[in-house]
Design a protein around this motif. Structure first.
Motif, PDB file in Angstrom:
ATOM      1  N   THR A 223     -30.207  21.069 -51.502  1.00 10.44           N
ATOM      2  CA  THR A 223     -30.669  20.638 -52.438  1.00 10.44           C
ATOM      3  C   THR A 223     -30.276  19.466 -52.822  1.00 10.44           C
ATOM      4  O   THR A 223     -30.001  18.550 -51.548  1.00 10.44           O
ATOM      5  N   PHE A 224     -30.182  18.548 -53.958  1.00 10.13           N
ATOM      6  CA  PHE A 224     -30.667  16.885 -54.258  1.00 10.13           C
ATOM      7  C   PHE A 224     -29.451  16.442 -53.880  1.00 10.13           C
ATOM      8  O   PHE A 224     -29.614  15.386 -52.999  1.00 10.13           O
ATOM      9  N   PHE A 225     -28.686  16.591 -53.559  1.00  8.84           N
ATOM     10  CA  PHE A 225     -27.056  16.872 -53.384  1.00  8.84           C
ATOM     11  C   PHE A 225     -27.373  16.001 -51.783  1.00  8.84           C
ATOM     12  O   PHE A 225     -26.650  15.321 -51.309  1.00  8.84           O
ATOM     13  N   GLU A 226     -27.588  17.606 -50.747  1.00 12.51           N
ATOM     14  CA  GLU A 226     -28.072  16.822 -49.551  1.00 12.51           C
ATOM     15  C   GLU A 226     -28.819  16.103 -49.268  1.00 12.51           C
ATOM     16  O   GLU A 226     -28.454  15.228 -48.361  1.00 12.51           O
ATOM     17  N   ASN A 227     -29.671  15.553 -49.801  1.00 11.36           N
ATOM     18  CA  ASN A 227     -31.143  15.332 -50.041  1.00 11.36           C
ATOM     19  C   ASN A 227     -30.088  14.048 -49.857  1.00 11.36           C
ATOM     20  O   ASN A 227     -31.126  12.856 -49.153  1.00 11.36           O
ATOM     21  N   LEU A 228     -29.811  13.022 -51.249  1.00  8.25           N
ATOM     22  CA  LEU A 228     -28.841  11.854 -51.461  1.00  8.25           C
ATOM     23  C   LEU A 228     -28.291  11.821 -50.299  1.00  8.25           C
ATOM     24  O   LEU A 228     -27.652  10.426 -49.595  1.00  8.25           O
ATOM     25  N   GLN A 229     -27.324  12.805 -49.864  1.00  2.94           N
ATOM     26  CA  GLN A 229     -26.155  12.505 -49.168  1.00  2.94           C
ATOM     27  C   GLN A 229     -26.868  12.462 -47.956  1.00  2.94           C
ATOM     28  O   GLN A 229     -26.326  10.937 -47.006  1.00  2.94           O
ATOM     29  N   ALA A 230     -28.329  12.514 -47.509  1.00  2.20           N
ATOM     30  CA  ALA A 230     -28.403  11.942 -45.950  1.00  2.20           C
ATOM     31  C   ALA A 230     -29.282  10.525 -46.134  1.00  2.20           C
ATOM     32  O   ALA A 230     -29.303  10.087 -45.166  1.00  2.20           O
ATOM     33  N   GLN A 231     -29.675  10.517 -47.254  1.00  2.00           N
ATOM     34  CA  GLN A 231     -30.311   8.784 -47.661  1.00  2.00           C
ATOM     35  C   GLN A 231     -29.314   8.230 -47.600  1.00  2.00           C
ATOM     36  O   GLN A 231     -28.711   7.048 -47.329  1.00  2.00           O
ATOM     37  N   LEU A 232     -27.833   8.547 -48.287  1.00  2.00           N
ATOM     38  CA  LEU A 232     -26.720   7.228 -48.111  1.00  2.00           C
ATOM     39  C   LEU A 232     -26.224   7.612 -46.489  1.00  2.00           C
ATOM     40  O   LEU A 232     -26.461   6.486 -45.866  1.00  2.00           O
ATOM     41  N   ASP A 233     -26.464   8.276 -45.631  1.00  2.00           N
ATOM     42  CA  ASP A 233     -26.151   8.312 -44.371  1.00  2.00           C
ATOM     43  C   ASP A 233     -27.305   7.322 -43.296  1.00  2.00           C
ATOM     44  O   ASP A 233     -26.270   6.606 -42.371  1.00  2.00           O
ATOM     45  N   LEU A 234     -27.666   7.048 -44.113  1.00  2.00           N
ATOM     46  CA  LEU A 234     -28.606   5.709 -42.680  1.00  2.00           C
ATOM     47  C   LEU A 234     -28.723   4.449 -43.871  1.00  2.00           C
ATOM     48  O   LEU A 234     -28.815   3.755 -42.799  1.00  2.00           O
ATOM     49  N   VAL A 235     -28.006   4.138 -44.785  1.00  2.00           N
ATOM     50  CA  VAL A 235     -27.070   3.380 -44.744  1.00  2.00           C
ATOM     51  C   VAL A 235     -25.912   2.559 -44.607  1.00  2.00           C
ATOM     52  O   VAL A 235     -24.862   2.729 -44.654  1.00  2.00           O
ATOM     53  N   PRO A 236     -26.546   0.794 -44.558  1.00  2.00           N
ATOM     54  CA  PRO A 236     -24.922   0.742 -43.334  1.00  2.00           C
ATOM     55  C   PRO A 236     -24.377  -0.477 -44.077  1.00  2.00           C
ATOM     56  O   PRO A 236     -24.799  -0.566 -45.403  1.00  2.00           O
ATOM     57  N   LEU A 237     -22.793   0.901 -44.219  1.00  2.00           N
ATOM     58  CA  LEU A 237     -21.894   0.667 -45.554  1.00  2.00           C
ATOM     59  C   LEU A 237     -20.892   0.441 -45.253  1.00  2.00           C
ATOM     60  O   LEU A 237     -20.679   1.377 -43.725  1.00  2.00           O
TER      61      LEU A 237
END
Length: 489
Positions: free
Chosen positions: A118-132
Motif C-alpha cells: 500500500t502507499f502507507f507501506e511505501n511511505l514508511q519504507a521511504q521514512l526508514d531511509l531518512v536520518p531522524l
C-alpha cells in the motif's frame, strides 16, 4: 384521562418464509454461494450433496409472489407433527437439467492474486531511509498514519499534536510537526501529505524543471488563479498572465498531467467488483435461448441423519420431557432446512419468469445485438403485469441481477426506461434520446461546445420535442458537464 377501547386493524405481517424468500431474491449470484454456506453452517439439518440421478421426476413448485406467500403456523403442536413429510428418497434431485452446467469448469479456474504494498507501506519504507531522531520519527509516523486514501492530510496540526501526546507520549510543537510534514511531502509519489488540492498540485509542480517557462506560469496559475482555471475561464487567465491561447494551451497541458489524488497511484491494481451473470441469452438464428446460471441451482437436501432421529423417536415408548425438547429442536432445524430449500426453488422460478418476460418484451433489442433503436420504453409495472407479480418483486430482480449476451453483460435495470413521444406520436425510449445527445456532444467543436439550449434545438429538429430542463437532466444522468466545463483550448 385514560380510556380502554377495542379496535380492529388489518395488518400485513411477513412470514418467516416470505422474509427468507425476499432476502434470497435480491442476492446476486456472486453472493449466493456465501449465503448458502452461511445457512449450511447455521443449520446442521441442511446438506449440500450432489444427488446423482438426474432422470428422476422433478417436483414442480408453483410460482409465488413474496407478497402473496402464505404463512404456515409456527406454533404447530408437537403432537401434530408428521414425521413422513420429512422423509425423502436419497436419490431424488429437485433440480432439473434446464440450467447450464458449466459449474465444474468455473470451479476449476484459479485466479492469480496480485501482491502489492500500500502507499502507507511505501511511505514508511521511504521514512526508514531518512536520518531522524526518535521524536522526529514518531511525529513522521503519526503524520503518515493520518493521511487519507487519496494521500491528503485532512486533520489539523493541533489535533495531531494531541494524538501524539495521548497515544505516543510525545510532546511536540507545531513547528516540529510542520517540519516533518515537509519531509513527507518530498516522498514519492509527489503530492503526498498535501492539505488541499492547491498544495498537492504545487508540490508536484515544484518538483519539475523550474527553468521551464510553462512550469513557472503553471505554478502562478495554481497559486493565484486556481478558481478561474477550474471553472475554465480561459479568457480571464490570458488577460491576467498576458499570454495568448496557444501559450495557455501548453501551460494547461502541464497542469493536467498532475495527479490530484496521489494516494491512488500507490495501488498497482484497480479494485473491480466481480460480476457473475445470473442469466445467459444465446442466439440461434432468429431464436433467443435463455438459461439460468447453474450457480443459482445448488443441490440441497434435508439431512438423512436428522430424518433418522424422528424414525427412532417414533419407535421409542418412553417420551420424557428432555427427549421431547431435543426432538422439537431437531424439528425446528428441519423446518428451517425445508423453508430454505423451498425459497431457493422459488428464487429460481421467479428469476427465470422475470427474465423471460424482459427478454420477450425487448426481443428485437436482444436479437439485433443491443441496437438501442430497438429498445422499447419499459417500466417495472409492464413486467409485473406480464408475470402477475408485485412491482417490488420485479424491482428486487432488476436491481441486482446481470444477464450475459453476445454483445456484453448488463444489469437488468439498464433495460428499463421511460417513454418519450416524438412529433409523429410514436413512443420511444429516453435512452434513444440520451444516445443522440451523447453523439451530438461527442461531435461538437470543443472550442465552442453546445449549450443545453442548442442541444434542445437539435433534438427538436430530429423530432424529439423535449424541454431544455429535460435535456439538462439527461446530460447530468450521463455524467456530462455543462458546456463551459467541456470547453478546450
Amino acid at each position: 384521562m385514560l380510556k380502554q377501547n377495542l379496535q380492529q386493524k388489518l395488518l400485513q405481517k411477513l412470514s418467516p418464509q416470505q422474509i427468507q424468500f425476499i432476502k434470497l431474491l435480491q442476492v446476486p449470484t456472486v453472493s449466493l454461494d456465501t449465503r448458502i454456506k452461511e445457512e449450511l453452517e447455521d443449520n446442521p439439518a441442511l446438506e449440500d450433496i450432489s444427488l446423482a440421478d438426474m432422470n428422476d421426476p422433478v417436483e414442480e413448485y408453483p410460482d409465488k409472489d413474496p407478497d402473496d406467500y402464505k404463512s404456515e403456523d409456527s406454533e404447530e403442536s408437537f403432537d401434530e407433527f408428521n414425521v413422513d413429510e420429512y422423509l425423502q428418497d436419497d436419490n431424488v434431485n429437485d433440480y432439473g437439467s434446464k440450467y447450464d452446467s458449466n459449474e465444474e469448469d468455473e470451479d476449476k479456474k484459479e485466479f492469480p492474486i496480485a501482491v502489492s504494498s500500500t502507499f502507507f507501506e511505501n511511505l514508511q519504507a521511504q521514512l526508514d531511509l531518512v536520518p531522524l531522531s526518535d521524536k522526529e520519527y514518531l511525529i513522521a509516523q503519526q503524520l503518515i498514519g493520518s493521511l487519507d486514501d487519496d494521500g491528503y492530510l485532512r486533520r489539523h496540526v493541533p489535533s495531531l499534536i494531541d494524538d501524539l501526546a495521548f497515544s505516543q507520549n510525545v510532546f511536540a510543537e507545531e513547528e516540529e510537526v510542520e517540519e516533518m510534514l515537509k519531509v513527507i511531502q518530498t516522498f514519492d509519489p509527489a503530492g503526498m501529505g498535501a492539505r488541499d488540492l492547491q498544495e498537492c498540485l504545487l508540490i508536484q509542480l515544484r518538483k519539475k524543471d523550474q527553468n521551464n517557462i510553462n512550469i513557472q506560469k503553471a505554478i502562478l496559475i495554481v497559486e493565484h488563479h486556481l478558481d478561474e482555471f477550474t471553472k475554465k475561464h480561459y479568457d480571464k487567465l490570458e488577460k491576467s498572465l498576458n499570454i495568448n491561447s496557444e501559450e495557455l494551451k501548453d501551460i494547461v497541458a502541464e497542469i493536467l498531467k498532475l495527479n490530484p489524488k496521489p494516494g491512488d497511484s500507490g495501488a498497482s491494481t484497480v479494485k473491480q467488483m466481480q460480476v457473475i451473470p445470473d442469466f445467459h441469452i444465446a442466439k440461434n438464428d432468429d431464436i433467443l435461448i435463455l438459461t439460468l446460471n447453474s450457480k443459482n441451482a445448488p443441490e440441497l437436501r434435508v439431512s438423512k441423519s436428522y430424518q433418522e432421529m424422528f424414525q427412532h423417536y417414533e419407535k421409542t415408548s418412553d417420551k420424557d420431557k428432555k427427549l421431547k425438547e431435543a426432538v422439537q429442536f431437531v424439528k425446528q432445524k428441519l423446518d428451517s432446512a425445508k423453508w430454505f430449500i423451498d425459497a431457493i426453488k422459488q428464487r429460481q422460478q421467479t428469476l427465470l419468469k422475470t427474465m423471460n418476460a424482459i427478454m420477450n418484451y425487448q426481443y428485437d433489442y436482444f436479437l439485433f445485438d443491443g441496437d438501442e433503436r430497438y429498445l422499447k420504453p419499459m417500466i417495472l409495472k409492464d413486467i409485473a403485469d406480464r408475470i402477475g407479480m408485485d412491482i417490488s418483486t420485479v424491482s428486487r430482480v432488476a436491481n441486482s441481477k446481470y444477464v450475459q449476451t453476445e454483445f456484453g453483460t448488463y444489469l437488468l435495470k439498464s433495460f428499463f426506461s421511460e417513454a418519450i413521444q416524438t412529433e409523429s406520436g410514436e413512443e420511444v425510449s429516453n435512452k434513444e434520446v440520451k444516445k443522440i445527445l451523447e453523439e451530438c456532444i461527442g461531435k461538437e467543436d470543443k472550442i465552442r461546445p453546445l449549450a443545453d439550449e442548442k442541444l434542445t434545438e437539435i433534438l427538436k429538429e430530429k423530432g424529439y420535442n423535449i424541454a431544455r430542463r429535460t435535456v439538462a437532466k439527461y446530460r447530468e444522468q450521463m455524467g456530462i458537464p455543462v458546456a463551459r466545463l467541456r470547453k478546450e483550448l
